[in-house]
Motif scaffolding. Structure first.
Motif, PDB file in Angstrom:
ATOM      1  N   VAL A 128     -29.987 -58.221  16.529  1.00  0.00           N
ATOM      2  CA  VAL A 128     -29.232 -59.277  16.072  1.00  0.00           C
ATOM      3  C   VAL A 128     -29.184 -59.552  14.568  1.00  0.00           C
ATOM      4  CG1 VAL A 128     -28.489 -61.667  16.425  1.00  0.00           C
ATOM      5  CG2 VAL A 128     -28.924 -60.418  18.499  1.00  0.00           C
ATOM      6  N   LYS A 129     -28.292 -59.698  14.033  1.00  0.00           N
ATOM      7  CA  LYS A 129     -28.422 -60.250  12.599  1.00  0.00           C
ATOM      8  C   LYS A 129     -27.556 -61.428  12.249  1.00  0.00           C
ATOM      9  CE  LYS A 129     -30.867 -56.479  11.490  1.00  0.00           C
ATOM     10  NZ  LYS A 129     -32.556 -56.773  11.116  1.00  0.00           N
ATOM     11  N   LYS A 130     -28.305 -62.371  11.725  1.00  0.00           N
ATOM     12  CA  LYS A 130     -27.387 -63.645  11.219  1.00  0.00           C
ATOM     13  C   LYS A 130     -26.499 -63.350  10.141  1.00  0.00           C
ATOM     14  CE  LYS A 130     -27.810 -68.522  10.882  1.00  0.00           C
ATOM     15  NZ  LYS A 130     -28.579 -69.909  10.915  1.00  0.00           N
ATOM     16  N   VAL A 131     -25.218 -63.453  10.094  1.00  0.00           N
ATOM     17  CA  VAL A 131     -24.513 -63.281   8.937  1.00  0.00           C
ATOM     18  C   VAL A 131     -24.727 -64.402   7.754  1.00  0.00           C
ATOM     19  CG1 VAL A 131     -22.104 -63.083   7.690  1.00  0.00           C
ATOM     20  CG2 VAL A 131     -22.679 -61.939  10.130  1.00  0.00           C
ATOM     21  N   CYS A 132     -25.292 -64.048   6.685  1.00  0.00           N
ATOM     22  CA  CYS A 132     -25.570 -65.121   5.776  1.00  0.00           C
ATOM     23  C   CYS A 132     -24.575 -65.671   4.986  1.00  0.00           C
ATOM     24  CB  CYS A 132     -26.790 -64.651   4.637  1.00  0.00           C
ATOM     25  SG  CYS A 132     -28.339 -64.312   5.695  1.00  0.00           S
ATOM     26  N   ARG A 133     -24.325 -67.051   4.948  1.00  0.00           N
ATOM     27  CA  ARG A 133     -23.209 -67.471   4.152  1.00  0.00           C
ATOM     28  C   ARG A 133     -23.800 -67.893   2.587  1.00  0.00           C
ATOM     29  NH1 ARG A 133     -19.566 -72.517   6.583  1.00  0.00           N
ATOM     30  NH2 ARG A 133     -17.868 -72.361   4.844  1.00  0.00           N
ATOM     31  N   ILE A 134     -24.095 -66.805   2.166  1.00  0.00           N
ATOM     32  CA  ILE A 134     -24.514 -67.093   0.418  1.00  0.00           C
ATOM     33  C   ILE A 134     -23.535 -66.179  -0.578  1.00  0.00           C
ATOM     34  CG2 ILE A 134     -26.136 -66.730  -1.096  1.00  0.00           C
ATOM     35  CD1 ILE A 134     -28.363 -66.486   1.424  1.00  0.00           C
ATOM     36  N   PRO A 135     -22.811 -66.896  -1.233  1.00  0.00           N
ATOM     37  CA  PRO A 135     -22.895 -68.299  -1.411  1.00  0.00           C
ATOM     38  C   PRO A 135     -22.014 -69.033  -0.234  1.00  0.00           C
ATOM     39  CG  PRO A 135     -21.338 -67.526  -2.895  1.00  0.00           C
ATOM     40  CD  PRO A 135     -22.181 -66.165  -2.391  1.00  0.00           C
TER      41      PRO A 135
ATOM     42  N   ALA B 261     -23.116 -76.343  16.771  1.00  0.00           N
ATOM     43  CA  ALA B 261     -23.615 -75.640  15.562  1.00  0.00           C
ATOM     44  C   ALA B 261     -23.895 -74.253  15.809  1.00  0.00           C
ATOM     45  CB  ALA B 261     -25.215 -76.178  15.291  1.00  0.00           C
ATOM     46  N   PHE B 262     -22.951 -73.494  16.173  1.00  0.00           N
ATOM     47  CA  PHE B 262     -22.754 -71.999  16.420  1.00  0.00           C
ATOM     48  C   PHE B 262     -22.546 -71.380  15.069  1.00  0.00           C
ATOM     49  CE2 PHE B 262     -21.601 -72.830  20.484  1.00  0.00           C
ATOM     50  CZ  PHE B 262     -21.861 -71.905  21.519  1.00  0.00           C
ATOM     51  N   TYR B 263     -23.078 -70.215  14.943  1.00  0.00           N
ATOM     52  CA  TYR B 263     -23.233 -69.308  13.731  1.00  0.00           C
ATOM     53  C   TYR B 263     -23.011 -67.896  13.969  1.00  0.00           C
ATOM     54  CZ  TYR B 263     -28.060 -69.003  15.951  1.00  0.00           C
ATOM     55  OH  TYR B 263     -29.044 -68.540  16.760  1.00  0.00           O
ATOM     56  N   LEU B 264     -22.370 -67.442  13.011  1.00  0.00           N
ATOM     57  CA  LEU B 264     -21.933 -65.795  12.823  1.00  0.00           C
ATOM     58  C   LEU B 264     -23.064 -64.769  12.896  1.00  0.00           C
ATOM     59  CD1 LEU B 264     -19.228 -64.414  12.980  1.00  0.00           C
ATOM     60  CD2 LEU B 264     -19.179 -64.315  10.743  1.00  0.00           C
ATOM     61  N   CYS B 265     -22.993 -63.967  13.819  1.00  0.00           N
ATOM     62  CA  CYS B 265     -24.024 -62.833  13.680  1.00  0.00           C
ATOM     63  C   CYS B 265     -23.383 -61.598  14.012  1.00  0.00           C
ATOM     64  CB  CYS B 265     -24.948 -62.985  15.011  1.00  0.00           C
ATOM     65  SG  CYS B 265     -25.992 -64.549  15.066  1.00  0.00           S
ATOM     66  N   GLU B 266     -23.989 -60.536  13.801  1.00  0.00           N
ATOM     67  CA  GLU B 266     -23.425 -59.173  14.167  1.00  0.00           C
ATOM     68  C   GLU B 266     -24.512 -58.432  14.471  1.00  0.00           C
ATOM     69  OE1 GLU B 266     -23.294 -56.947  10.024  1.00  0.00           O
ATOM     70  OE2 GLU B 266     -21.767 -58.291  10.142  1.00  0.00           O
ATOM     71  N   LEU B 267     -24.026 -57.104  15.154  1.00  0.00           N
ATOM     72  CA  LEU B 267     -25.200 -56.404  15.921  1.00  0.00           C
ATOM     73  C   LEU B 267     -25.456 -55.148  14.867  1.00  0.00           C
ATOM     74  CD1 LEU B 267     -26.680 -55.848  18.389  1.00  0.00           C
ATOM     75  CD2 LEU B 267     -24.821 -54.398  19.224  1.00  0.00           C
ATOM     76  N   ASP B 268     -26.677 -54.974  14.729  1.00  0.00           N
ATOM     77  CA  ASP B 268     -27.161 -53.768  13.960  1.00  0.00           C
ATOM     78  C   ASP B 268     -27.369 -52.547  14.820  1.00  0.00           C
ATOM     79  OD1 ASP B 268     -27.879 -51.839  12.099  1.00  0.00           O
ATOM     80  OD2 ASP B 268     -29.910 -52.972  11.722  1.00  0.00           O
ATOM     81  N   ILE B 269     -26.350 -51.551  15.144  1.00  0.00           N
ATOM     82  CA  ILE B 269     -26.506 -50.746  16.109  1.00  0.00           C
ATOM     83  C   ILE B 269     -27.517 -49.908  16.018  1.00  0.00           C
ATOM     84  CG2 ILE B 269     -25.119 -49.093  17.528  1.00  0.00           C
ATOM     85  CD1 ILE B 269     -22.506 -50.687  16.891  1.00  0.00           C
TER      86      ILE B 269
END
Length: 208
Positions: A140-147, A175-183
Protein backbone atom coordinates in the motif's frame (compact mmCIF):
# COMPACT_ATOMS: atom_id res chain seq x y z
CA UNK A 1 -15.77 -68.63 -18.91
CA UNK A 2 -18.10 -67.04 -21.46
CA UNK A 3 -19.50 -64.76 -18.76
CA UNK A 4 -15.97 -63.62 -17.88
CA UNK A 5 -15.14 -62.87 -21.52
CA UNK A 6 -18.32 -60.77 -21.86
CA UNK A 7 -17.39 -58.73 -18.78
CA UNK A 8 -13.83 -58.20 -20.09
CA UNK A 9 -15.14 -57.20 -23.52
CA UNK A 10 -17.63 -54.74 -22.05
CA UNK A 11 -15.02 -53.27 -19.75
CA UNK A 12 -12.53 -52.97 -22.60
CA UNK A 13 -15.13 -51.29 -24.81
CA UNK A 14 -16.05 -48.82 -22.10
CA UNK A 15 -12.36 -48.06 -21.50
CA UNK A 16 -11.80 -47.34 -25.19
CA UNK A 17 -14.90 -45.16 -25.39
CA UNK A 18 -13.95 -43.22 -22.27
CA UNK A 19 -10.34 -42.81 -23.38
CA UNK A 20 -11.38 -41.45 -26.76
CA UNK A 21 -13.70 -38.96 -25.14
CA UNK A 22 -11.11 -38.02 -22.54
CA UNK A 23 -8.40 -37.57 -25.18
CA UNK A 24 -10.63 -35.21 -27.14
CA UNK A 25 -11.46 -33.32 -23.96
CA UNK A 26 -7.80 -32.95 -23.00
CA UNK A 27 -6.91 -31.67 -26.47
CA UNK A 28 -9.78 -29.16 -26.39
CA UNK A 29 -8.75 -27.98 -22.93
CA UNK A 30 -5.12 -27.63 -24.03
CA UNK A 31 -6.11 -25.56 -27.08
CA UNK A 32 -8.34 -23.40 -24.90
CA UNK A 33 -5.51 -22.87 -22.42
CA UNK A 34 -3.13 -21.78 -25.20
CA UNK A 35 -5.63 -19.17 -26.34
CA UNK A 36 -6.04 -17.63 -22.88
CA UNK A 37 -4.24 -14.40 -22.11
CA UNK A 38 -3.85 -14.46 -18.34
CA UNK A 39 -2.60 -10.88 -18.08
CA UNK A 40 -5.63 -9.68 -20.05
CA UNK A 41 -7.99 -11.66 -17.85
CA UNK A 42 -6.41 -10.04 -14.77
CA UNK A 43 -6.80 -6.54 -16.19
CA UNK A 44 -10.40 -7.13 -17.22
CA UNK A 45 -11.35 -8.51 -13.82
CA UNK A 46 -9.76 -5.55 -12.03
CA UNK A 47 -11.36 -3.02 -14.35
CA UNK A 48 -14.85 -4.52 -14.15
CA UNK A 49 -14.82 -4.77 -10.35
CA UNK A 50 -16.14 -2.02 -8.09
CA UNK A 51 -14.54 -3.63 -5.04
CA UNK A 52 -12.01 -6.21 -3.92
CA UNK A 53 -11.47 -8.52 -0.98
CA UNK A 54 -8.30 -7.37 0.77
CA UNK A 55 -6.14 -9.42 3.09
CA UNK A 56 -3.77 -7.86 5.63
CA UNK A 57 -1.85 -9.03 8.69
CA UNK A 58 -3.85 -7.75 11.62
CA UNK A 59 -2.43 -5.18 14.02
CA UNK A 60 -5.53 -5.40 16.20
CA UNK A 61 -4.60 -6.70 19.68
CA UNK A 62 -7.52 -9.16 19.71
CA UNK A 63 -6.35 -10.99 16.56
CA UNK A 64 -2.80 -9.67 16.26
CA UNK A 65 -0.73 -11.37 13.51
CA UNK A 66 -3.76 -13.28 12.18
CA UNK A 67 -4.90 -12.65 8.60
CA UNK A 68 -7.63 -10.00 8.39
CA UNK A 69 -10.04 -9.59 5.47
CA UNK A 70 -11.95 -6.51 4.36
CA UNK A 71 -13.94 -5.14 1.44
CA UNK A 72 -12.40 -2.13 -0.31
CA UNK A 73 -13.95 -0.07 -3.11
CA UNK A 74 -11.48 0.30 -5.99
CA UNK A 75 -10.98 2.04 -9.31
CA UNK A 76 -8.36 1.79 -12.06
CA UNK A 77 -9.55 4.46 -14.52
CA UNK A 78 -7.82 7.60 -15.72
CA UNK A 79 -9.51 10.93 -16.38
CA UNK A 80 -10.70 9.65 -19.77
CA UNK A 81 -12.39 6.69 -18.06
CA UNK A 82 -9.86 4.29 -19.58
CA UNK A 83 -8.35 1.43 -17.58
CA UNK A 84 -4.78 1.97 -16.38
CA UNK A 85 -4.44 -1.15 -14.24
CA UNK A 86 -3.37 1.04 -11.31
CA UNK A 87 -5.51 -0.01 -8.36
CA UNK A 88 -6.56 3.02 -6.31
CA UNK A 89 -8.66 2.99 -3.15
CA UNK A 90 -9.56 5.01 -0.08
CA UNK A 91 -8.57 4.03 3.46
CA UNK A 92 -9.27 5.42 6.91
CA UNK A 93 -7.44 4.91 10.19
CA UNK A 94 -10.79 4.02 11.76
CA UNK A 95 -10.92 0.75 9.82
CA UNK A 96 -8.95 -2.52 10.03
CA UNK A 97 -7.08 -2.08 6.76
CA UNK A 98 -6.14 1.53 7.46
CA UNK A 99 -4.48 0.52 10.72
CA UNK A 100 -2.94 -2.73 9.48
CA UNK A 101 -1.08 -1.32 6.48
CA UNK A 102 0.74 1.22 8.63
CA UNK A 103 2.29 -1.64 10.61
CA UNK A 104 2.81 -3.95 7.62
CA UNK A 105 1.97 -2.49 4.23
CA UNK A 106 2.00 -5.86 2.44
CA UNK A 107 -1.50 -6.81 1.28
CA UNK A 108 -3.29 -9.11 -1.16
CA UNK A 109 -6.31 -8.17 -3.24
CA UNK A 110 -8.63 -10.76 -4.73
CA UNK A 111 -11.00 -10.22 -7.65
CA UNK A 112 -13.45 -12.84 -8.91
CA UNK A 113 -15.61 -13.05 -12.01
CA UNK A 114 -18.44 -13.87 -9.61
CA UNK A 115 -18.41 -10.19 -8.62
CA UNK A 116 -19.91 -9.39 -12.01
CA UNK A 117 -22.34 -12.35 -11.74
CA UNK A 118 -20.81 -13.85 -14.90
CA UNK A 119 -20.27 -17.15 -13.12
CA UNK A 120 -23.75 -17.29 -11.64
CA UNK A 121 -25.30 -16.51 -15.01
CA UNK A 122 -23.20 -19.25 -16.62
CA UNK A 123 -24.24 -21.64 -13.81
CA UNK A 124 -20.65 -21.95 -12.56
CA UNK A 125 -19.87 -22.39 -8.89
CA UNK A 126 -17.67 -19.52 -7.61
CA UNK A 127 -15.03 -22.04 -6.55
CA UNK A 128 -14.73 -23.59 -10.03
CA UNK A 129 -11.37 -22.69 -11.63
CA UNK A 130 -13.29 -21.62 -14.74
CA UNK A 131 -14.86 -18.89 -12.61
CA UNK A 132 -11.79 -16.73 -13.07
CA UNK A 133 -10.10 -15.04 -10.15
CA UNK A 134 -6.97 -12.97 -9.71
CA UNK A 135 -4.89 -12.54 -6.56
CA UNK A 136 -2.71 -9.43 -6.59
CA UNK A 137 -0.12 -8.93 -3.87
CA UNK A 138 1.74 -5.72 -3.26
CA UNK A 139 2.36 -2.82 -0.93
CA UNK A 140 0.00 0.00 0.00
CA UNK A 141 1.26 3.45 -0.95
CA UNK A 142 -0.46 6.60 0.26
CA UNK A 143 -0.90 9.03 -2.63
CA UNK A 144 0.78 12.25 -1.49
CA UNK A 145 -1.04 15.49 -2.02
CA UNK A 146 2.01 17.67 -2.65
CA UNK A 147 1.42 20.41 -3.51
CA UNK A 148 -2.11 20.69 -2.12
CA UNK A 149 -3.51 21.56 -5.53
CA UNK A 150 -1.65 18.73 -7.30
CA UNK A 151 -3.45 18.12 -10.64
CA UNK A 152 -2.54 14.42 -10.68
CA UNK A 153 -3.85 13.89 -7.15
CA UNK A 154 -7.07 15.81 -7.77
CA UNK A 155 -7.62 14.03 -11.08
CA UNK A 156 -7.18 10.57 -9.50
CA UNK A 157 -9.47 11.48 -6.62
CA UNK A 158 -12.16 12.91 -8.91
CA UNK A 159 -12.10 9.78 -11.06
CA UNK A 160 -12.51 7.62 -7.97
CA UNK A 161 -15.41 9.74 -6.71
CA UNK A 162 -17.10 9.54 -10.11
CA UNK A 163 -17.26 5.77 -9.68
CA UNK A 164 -17.96 5.86 -5.94
CA UNK A 165 -19.99 9.03 -5.17
CA UNK A 166 -20.40 8.01 -1.51
CA UNK A 167 -16.66 8.66 -1.11
CA UNK A 168 -17.38 12.39 -0.77
CA UNK A 169 -19.03 11.73 2.60
CA UNK A 170 -16.39 9.17 3.61
CA UNK A 171 -13.65 11.76 3.26
CA UNK A 172 -15.62 14.50 4.97
CA UNK A 173 -16.83 12.44 7.94
CA UNK A 174 -14.10 9.85 8.49
CA UNK A 175 -10.87 11.30 7.06
CA UNK A 176 -10.41 8.79 4.25
CA UNK A 177 -7.26 9.23 2.13
CA UNK A 178 -6.27 8.05 -1.33
CA UNK A 179 -3.93 5.09 -1.75
CA UNK A 180 -2.74 2.84 -4.55
CA UNK A 181 -1.25 -0.62 -4.77
CA UNK A 182 2.40 -1.09 -5.71
CA UNK A 183 1.99 -4.49 -7.37
CA UNK A 184 4.64 -7.11 -6.61
CA UNK A 185 3.00 -10.33 -7.83
CA UNK A 186 -0.09 -11.51 -9.68
CA UNK A 187 -1.64 -14.98 -9.73
CA UNK A 188 -4.47 -15.77 -12.13
CA UNK A 189 -6.65 -18.85 -11.81
CA UNK A 190 -8.88 -19.05 -14.86
CA UNK A 191 -8.86 -22.74 -15.83
CA UNK A 192 -8.05 -26.21 -14.55
CA UNK A 193 -4.42 -26.99 -13.77
CA UNK A 194 -3.52 -24.41 -11.15
CA UNK A 195 -2.76 -20.67 -11.05
CA UNK A 196 -0.58 -18.77 -13.52
CA UNK A 197 1.93 -16.14 -12.46
CA UNK A 198 1.70 -12.86 -14.35
CA UNK A 199 4.40 -10.19 -14.30
CA UNK A 200 3.27 -6.72 -13.30
CA UNK A 201 4.86 -5.36 -16.49
CA UNK A 202 2.75 -7.74 -18.63
CA UNK A 203 -0.35 -6.76 -16.69
CA UNK A 204 0.23 -3.04 -17.24
CA UNK A 205 1.05 -3.57 -20.92
CA UNK A 206 -2.48 -4.77 -21.68
CA UNK A 207 -4.86 -2.36 -23.38
CA UNK A 208 -8.58 -2.88 -22.75
Amino acid sequence: MLFLLVIISLSFGQTLAYSAYRDAQIIAEFKHELEMNHAKIARELVHSANWASVGTISANDVVKDYPMVNIISIDDNNASNVSTGIIRFLLTDLDFTGIDWQVNNKVSFMFSDEQTLHCKNAKKDPMEPTCARVMISGQVKKVCRIPKSSPSYNSALNVFIARHPAAVNWMKEHAFYLCELDIKNIFVLDFYGGPHQVKASDYYAINI
